[in-house]
Design an enzyme around this catalytic site. Structure first.
Site, PDB file in Angstrom:
ATOM      1  N   HIS A 202     101.172  48.925 120.763  1.00 26.12           N
ATOM      2  CA  HIS A 202     101.762  48.720 119.437  1.00 26.12           C
ATOM      3  C   HIS A 202     102.091  47.244 119.201  1.00 26.12           C
ATOM      4  CE1 HIS A 202     104.243  49.910 115.904  1.00 26.12           C
ATOM      5  NE2 HIS A 202     104.927  48.830 116.241  1.00 26.12           N
ATOM      6  N   GLU A 203     102.809  46.653 120.151  1.00 22.01           N
ATOM      7  CA  GLU A 203     103.214  45.256 119.976  1.00 22.01           C
ATOM      8  C   GLU A 203     102.021  44.300 120.081  1.00 22.01           C
ATOM      9  OE1 GLU A 203     106.004  44.595 118.841  1.00 22.01           O
ATOM     10  OE2 GLU A 203     106.927  46.553 119.165  1.00 22.01           O
TER      11      GLU A 203
ATOM     12  N   HIS B 197     100.524  43.924 116.685  1.00 21.02           N
ATOM     13  CA  HIS B 197     101.226  42.915 115.883  1.00 21.02           C
ATOM     14  C   HIS B 197     100.829  41.514 116.321  1.00 21.02           C
ATOM     15  CE1 HIS B 197     103.679  45.784 113.842  1.00 21.02           C
ATOM     16  NE2 HIS B 197     104.413  46.125 114.881  1.00 21.02           N
TER      17      HIS B 197
END
Length: 447
Positions: free
Chosen positions: A31-32, A35
């Site tokens: 997820h990170e 980003h």
């Protein structure tokens, strides 16, 4: 991973914690990283990439100036961009004022609004991509049924002689033609009572009629985590011979015995690897999906039945596997939204929400059931994290995205005071949800 539980020093604690940390670590990292990498592609510089919160256990700064770190509390992660005041991506107005024009261009808040939109959506998008890859990989590993209904493997039952063989191509069952492997089971289910079936097979270039055992015996395929079956110690591959002292001929017989129990404890006589064991089990009443698409209260123990005969498989083409992964992702999203809607409308109880403790228990129990189940759990959790982050709640990615949409329409962002209030409300809602879900976990463990 189930070997951890057999080591006295570790016991059941680490056999629960380690799988939980692995699942959450993989999902949070993906997820990170979504980003981070999309921000980098958009010209936004990252200061910190953290897995976990709290005291830093390990860190390293790369050549781009980003500090990569592992923190002590593995319940999430964050990417802190240039211009962020904290992990929640609040604007550090003073820092931005001191920046040069070139530095401001590399900051998150100095980037064009469409770049910020892509950056916040990238986290959930990468979670969904992980889910697709996970289930595509699983179906590639396990294979898909062959085009012709061919016997692949046959489970072992006590005192049962097998007449079918792996490699047999099933042509008909009880005189009815079979076009797909599932037809074999459907025809058997139409019989008035469990019993031998007449199977016409193609074997060694010829056609042969054989009498074969009932294909849907009380054979356990899987055990639901945090269920009475899990607590009783049932395992995949167990054959349940008797329930409450009464012999079982089919998995349906087991289901009817559980329903008739009314929730009282019943002993199960189980055949496991040639050994008979007796396991007491107490069915519980839970919310279950009804035939009309709604929910009903039903007494259950949390096991899934297996077929005596499994189909032969082949490795699917990569695009077929990816399509399967996408279908599984869509199905998980649909079921999650339906479950959330059902909780909000009162169709099912809010006690169905799982918190961190519940997810940790599920991770540990799933790891003990095998690598395939554990990998599948990573895909499920990844979808759940991606979906949750898309909700339009401030502090979540969806809330940031809504704010950027407002900025795109108005030509300027909402005022800092409004954003501060919105972020505080959003954080309060998330914390309240976490506390309530954790309370559910504790009450479930106590009961």
């Amino acid at each position: 991973m189930d070997t951890l539980a057999s080591i006295p020093v570790f016991g059941g604690f680490l056999s629960t914690v380690i799988p939980f940390v692995v699942v959450l670590g993989i999902v949070v990292f993906v997820h990170e990283f979504g980003h981070y990498i999309v921000a980098r592609w958009c010209g936004i510089r990252s200061e910190v990439f953290s897995i976990g919160f709290g005291p830093v256990i390990w860190s390293r700064r790369d050549r781009r100036g980003t500090l990569w770190q592992l923190a002590a509390l593995p319940l999430g992660g964050y990417v802190k961009f240039v211009g962020d005041a904290d992990a929640g991506s609040r604007t550090d107005a003073r820092a931005i004022e001191r920046m040069t024009a070139a530095e401001r261009a590399e900051s998150f808040h100095g980037a064009a609004v469409w770049r910020r939109m892509l950056t916040v959506l990238a986290g959930p998008a990468f979670n969904f991509l992980l889910t697709i890859v996970v289930f595509a990989g699983l179906v590639t590993w396990q294979g898909v049924p062959t085009e012709r209904p061919t016997i692949g493997s046959i489970a072992t039952l006590p005192q049962t002689e097998q007449t079918l063989r792996p490699g047999d191509v099933v042509l008909a069952v009880n005189g009815e033609p079979v076009a797909a492997f599932g037809d074999m089971l459907a025809i058997a289910l139409k019989m008035p009572a469990p019993g031998p079936i007449r199977v016409t097979v193609e074997r060694d270039g010829g056609t042969l009629d054989v009498a074969a055992p009932w294909p849907l015996p009380p054979l356990v395929q899987g055990v639901e985590p945090l269920s009475p079956a899990s607590a009783a110690g049932l395992k995949a591959g167990d054959v349940i011979l008797k329930a409450d002292g009464k012999p079982l001929a089919s998995f349906e017989d087991l289901r009817q015995m559980v329903l008739a129990s009314g929730g009282r404890s019943i002993p199960l006589e189980v055949w496991r690897g040639g050994v008979r064991v007796v396991l007491p089990i107490t069915p519980v009443e839970r919310d279950a999906e009804a035939a009309d698409g709604g929910f009903e209260k039903r007494v259950m123990i949390g096991v899934a039945g297996a077929s005596l005969y499994m189909p032969a498989t082949v490795t699917p083409a990569p695009w077929t596997a990816l399509a399967y992964g996408a279908e599984r992702m869509v199905m998980i999203i649909s079921q999650s939204l339906f479950g959330l809607k059902s909780i909000l409308t009162g169709a099912i109880g809010a006690n169905n929400l799982q918190g961190p403790l519940g997810i940790a228990q599920i991770s540990g129990e799933t790891a003990s059931q095998g690598l395939a189940d554990f990998i599948g759990l990573i895909g499920i959790i990844s979808t759940a994290i991606g979906l949750l982050n898309l909700f339009p709640i401030p502090v979540l990615d969806g809330g940031h995205f809504v704010g950027f949409c407002i900025e795109a329409v108005r030509g300027r962002p909402p005022s800092p005071a409004v954003m501060q209030v919105a972020m505080s409300i959003g954080l309060g809602l998330i914390l309240l949800l976490m506390v309530f879900a954790t309370y559910n976990d504790i009450m479930r463990m106590v009961s």
